[in-house]
Design a protein around this motif. Structure first.
Motif, short mmCIF file in Angstrom:
data_model
loop_
_atom_site.label_atom_id
_atom_site.label_comp_id
_atom_site.label_asym_id
_atom_site.label_seq_id
_atom_site.Cartn_x
_atom_site.Cartn_y
_atom_site.Cartn_z
N ALA A 231 5.14 7.02 2.03
CA ALA A 231 4.31 6.58 0.97
C ALA A 231 5.13 5.32 0.17
CB ALA A 231 3.91 7.52 0.18
N HIS A 232 6.35 5.61 -0.52
CA HIS A 232 7.11 4.34 -0.90
C HIS A 232 7.09 3.44 -0.02
CE1 HIS A 232 8.24 6.36 -4.67
NE2 HIS A 232 8.49 7.37 -4.17
N ALA A 233 7.33 3.49 1.29
CA ALA A 233 7.58 2.22 2.20
C ALA A 233 6.26 1.40 2.42
CB ALA A 233 7.81 2.75 3.70
N LEU A 234 5.04 2.31 2.55
CA LEU A 234 3.71 1.59 2.54
C LEU A 234 3.38 0.82 1.24
CD1 LEU A 234 1.54 4.29 4.25
CD2 LEU A 234 2.09 2.01 5.08
N SER A 235 3.86 1.36 0.17
CA SER A 235 3.73 0.79 -1.17
C SER A 235 4.16 -0.68 -1.15
CB SER A 235 4.18 1.55 -2.18
OG SER A 235 5.39 1.69 -2.12
N GLU A 241 -5.86 -4.10 -2.56
CA GLU A 241 -5.94 -3.42 -3.66
C GLU A 241 -6.46 -1.88 -3.82
OE1 GLU A 241 -4.54 -3.04 -7.50
OE2 GLU A 241 -4.44 -4.74 -6.44
N THR A 242 -7.46 -1.77 -2.75
CA THR A 242 -7.93 -0.24 -2.69
C THR A 242 -6.73 0.52 -1.82
OG1 THR A 242 -10.27 -1.16 -2.42
CG2 THR A 242 -9.81 1.02 -1.51
N GLN A 243 -6.27 0.01 -0.81
CA GLN A 243 -5.21 0.51 -0.08
C GLN A 243 -4.03 0.85 -1.24
OE1 GLN A 243 -4.65 -2.04 3.01
NE2 GLN A 243 -5.65 -0.73 4.43
N ARG A 244 -3.55 0.11 -2.01
CA ARG A 244 -2.61 0.27 -2.77
C ARG A 244 -2.93 1.34 -3.80
NH1 ARG A 244 1.67 -2.80 -3.05
NH2 ARG A 244 0.55 -4.32 -1.84
N GLU A 245 -4.23 1.17 -4.30
CA GLU A 245 -4.40 2.58 -5.29
C GLU A 245 -4.36 3.90 -4.32
OE1 GLU A 245 -5.61 4.60 -8.47
OE2 GLU A 245 -4.75 2.59 -8.19
N GLN A 246 -4.90 3.74 -3.21
CA GLN A 246 -4.67 5.03 -2.52
C GLN A 246 -3.18 5.53 -2.30
OE1 GLN A 246 -6.76 3.69 0.89
NE2 GLN A 246 -9.02 4.58 0.21
N ILE A 247 -2.23 4.73 -1.94
CA ILE A 247 -1.06 4.95 -1.73
C ILE A 247 -0.32 5.53 -3.13
CG2 ILE A 247 1.35 4.01 -1.29
CD1 ILE A 247 -0.42 4.43 1.02
N ARG A 248 -0.67 4.84 -4.22
CA ARG A 248 -0.34 5.12 -5.67
C ARG A 248 -0.67 6.68 -5.93
NH1 ARG A 248 -1.83 5.79 -10.73
NH2 ARG A 248 -3.89 5.49 -10.33
N LEU A 249 -1.94 6.98 -5.44
CA LEU A 249 -2.37 8.50 -5.72
C LEU A 249 -1.61 9.49 -4.87
CD1 LEU A 249 -6.34 7.92 -6.00
CD2 LEU A 249 -4.70 8.26 -8.02
N GLY A 254 2.11 13.59 -4.73
CA GLY A 254 3.48 14.07 -4.22
C GLY A 254 4.52 14.55 -5.33
N ASP A 255 4.42 13.53 -6.31
CA ASP A 255 5.49 13.84 -7.50
C ASP A 255 5.12 15.27 -8.24
OD1 ASP A 255 7.03 11.61 -6.77
OD2 ASP A 255 5.83 10.22 -8.24
N ASN A 256 3.52 15.21 -8.35
CA ASN A 256 3.08 16.60 -9.03
C ASN A 256 3.51 17.79 -8.38
OD1 ASN A 256 2.09 15.04 -11.00
ND2 ASN A 256 -0.22 15.13 -10.14
N LEU A 257 3.70 17.57 -7.01
CA LEU A 257 4.12 18.81 -6.18
C LEU A 257 5.57 18.96 -6.31
CD1 LEU A 257 3.47 21.06 -4.13
CD2 LEU A 257 3.63 19.28 -2.46
#
Length: 588
Positions: A231-235, A241-249, A254-257
């Motif tokens: 996910a970090h690599a994709l970011s 913008e839509t894809q970037r927001e999806q990656i951010r989520l 993942g950070d919450n988990l």
């Protein structure tokens, strides 16, 4: 014949035997004092003969107890030898009492009674022990209290007859008391045995829980390293913008988990008393402001006011574990924003000196939410507990944050409490900390190091294909040269064939594990023994980092690793004097 064998199977005899062996000097001193006293009443040669006989019996007991050792179960033969060795000692003491009783001097009969009573009192020490030892220690003096007054006492009349009846009554009462004491001792032994069994079960459950948490943490961190790493690599790739927001989520989820997993690990460490604080100087005002800024976007989305106020008399710099202080404050502010629907959240920082150079720092987090019902004030600090049953469904959360925060606060010399509030909730977090000198923080960032990594050659030993791709994706933008092998032996072979500036070593890899491979590297079997080797592993339980550093690893990174932490670790390992940052410690 089981009745004859069973006494020697009782391991409680071992304790008495060891005490008998240990207390010999005190018994010898007591016997010498008695011999001096008896020598004045009887002939000195009689007293000396008695003392020599007693010393011989004590010598036999010494020989019988010399092979008893703490933590080692004695054989039935040794136990039987000890009990039989104790019999002559009792006989010799009984012989002394008999000589005093049969002496022409009537007053010495009272001394004889005193010795017999003393033997009976001493036998009470064995009420927890097998009947064989109790019988040998008490039957002879009890019988003497009856036999000698009735058969070896010529006096008659109201006085002597009353004395005989009194000694008989003493004997019967003693027997009854001994039986009662024995029954009470047996009940106490059963209770103690039950408590020991419960303790062992509790310890076994704790060990099982710790093992389960360690295995679960390791197994979860490995796939999470792949998910978050990619996910970090994709970011960092070309996305709309839509894809970037999806990656951010994805990264946020993942950070919450990982935060939930870290909470469970923290709770396990706290219960085991293995949370280690790392005090360091930090700017109190900057830390409070950073915590508030981290939640600014959430407050804007919920249309809430978010502010911080630091009292003027609060010291600018203190020395404490800034990571743990930030962890508690982040949790309190997060909870406040979670429950508040209007109004806002305010962080107030105050302090007062408590002793020379030390302050009590108090953080109060106030919100305008629904508050905590009075009946739930104590319950909110319990593990896996919310103020009401619907909270977790409406707001989420596992109910661990406040439990962990309170434990951390108390370990830092303070506390976490829920203060009375007219509206909303007010959690008060306090710590004890010395005032520190102002310093200059210079944390490394990914960009600080990536520019100088192009000439660095890194070897990675990792058997998981996904983790290999993750590290490759993270380091791709830096331009450094990365060679990947899937076991420790292959890493050693690669180091013999080529030169590297740094090694990323997983621990649980096939053929040759990471620790064995490190030992080979440090012994010079693969070239430079001082080559930096970073442990890149999912082993992040309490003490793992210290254990790996003690083994000789240059550094330790826990999975899932963040790109900035990985690059920082490589840069610091290759050039240890170039920077000084501890940011990578939080990579897990």
């Amino acid at each position: 014949m089981r009745w004859l064998q069973s006494p020697w199977a009782d391991e409680r005899l071992d304790e008495v035997a060891m005490d008998t062996h240990r207390l010999l000097p005190s018994r010898v001193v007591s016997a010498a004092v008695v011999a001096v006293i008896v020598g004045r009443a009887l002939e000195w040669r009689v007293a000396l003969g008695w003392l020599m006989a007693l010393m011989a019996c004590e010598g036999l007991a010494r020989l019988a107890t010399r092979r008893f050792r703490p933590g080692v179960h004695a054989t039935p033969g040794l136990r039987a030898a000890f009990v039989l060795g104790a019999l002559p000692i009792n006989i010799v003491w009984g012989w002394l009492a008999a000589m005093l009783w049969l002496s022409p001097t009537y007053d010495l009969k009272l001394a004889a009674v005193g010795i017999w009573v003393g033997q009976i009192v001493f036998a009470q020490n064995y009420r927890h022990q097998p009947w064989a030892l109790v019988t040998i220690s008490s039957v002879a003096p009890l019988a003497s209290l009856v036999i000698f007054p009735f058969f070896f006492f010529d006096a008659h009349g109201i006085g002597p007859d009353t004395a005989r009846a009194a000694l008989l009554l003493v004997t019967l009462t003693t027997i009854n008391t001994m039986i009662s004491n024995r029954a009470a001792a047996r009940r106490l032994d059963e209770l103690t045995h039950g408590l020991r069994e419960e303790r062992e079960r509790a310890l076994e459950a704790t060990r099982a829980k710790s093992t389960f948490i360690a295995v679960t943490s390791h197994e979860l961190r490995t796939p999470m390293n792949g998910l978050l790493g990619m996910a970090h690599a994709l970011s960092r790739s070309d996305l709309n913008e839509t894809q970037r927001e999806q990656i951010r989520l994805m990264i946020k989820s993942g950070d919450n988990l990982m935060q939930l997993l870290n909470d469970v690990l923290d709770l396990s460490r706290i219960e085991a008393g293995k949370v280690e604080l790392i005090p360091e100087p930090f700017n109190l005002r900057e830390t409070a402001t950073e915590v508030i800024d981290a939640w600014r976007d959430v407050a804007v989305v919920k249309n809430l006011d978010l502010s911080v106020h630091v009292e003027p008399d609060v010291p600018a710099w203190i020395e404490s574990d800034v990571l743990r202080v930030r962890q508690v404050l982040m949790n309190l502010v997060s909870n406040a924003l979670k429950f508040a629907t209007e109004g806002g959240v305010r962080l107030e920082v105050s302090g007062r000196p408590t002793s020379a150079g030390r302050h009590e720092i108090v953080f109060a987090v106030r919100d305008t939410g629904p508050g905590v019902p009075p009946e739930a004030i104590d319950r909110v600090f319990e593990s896996f507990t919310q103020a009401d049953d619907t909270v977790s469904r409406r707001h989420g959360g596992a109910g661990l944050g406040l439990t962990i925060s309170r434990a951390l606060a108390r370990q830092m010399g303070g506390d976490l409490t829920l203060a009375p509030s007219d509206h909303g909730a007010c959690f008060v977090f306090s710590i004890q900390a010395p005032v520190a000198q102002a310093g200059q923080a210079a944390p490394l960032t990914e960009n600080d190091d990536s520019d100088g990594l192009a000439s660095i050659r890194v070897l990675m030993a990792e058997d998981n294909r996904i983790n290999q791709l993750v590290v490759q994706a993270m380091l791709e933008a830096t331009g450094l040269s990365l060679t990947v092998v899937d076991n420790g032996q292959a890493a050693l072979d690669a180091m013999v064939d080529s030169s590297f500036d740094c090694v990323l070593m997983d621990i649980n890899i096939p053929v040759m594990d990471g620790i064995t491979a490190l030992q080979a590297i440090r012994s010079g079997a693969a070239g430079n023994p001082g080559l930096p080797v970073i442990a890149l592993t999912a082993s992040t339980m309490a003490g793992d980092r210290e254990r790996f550093l003690d083994l000789g690893f240059t550094d330790h990174l826990g999975k899932p690793v963040k790109p900035a932490a990985l690059i920082t670790a490589i840069a610091r390992a290759v050039s240890p004097n170039a920077a000084d940052s501890d940011a990578l410690h939080d990579a897990a």
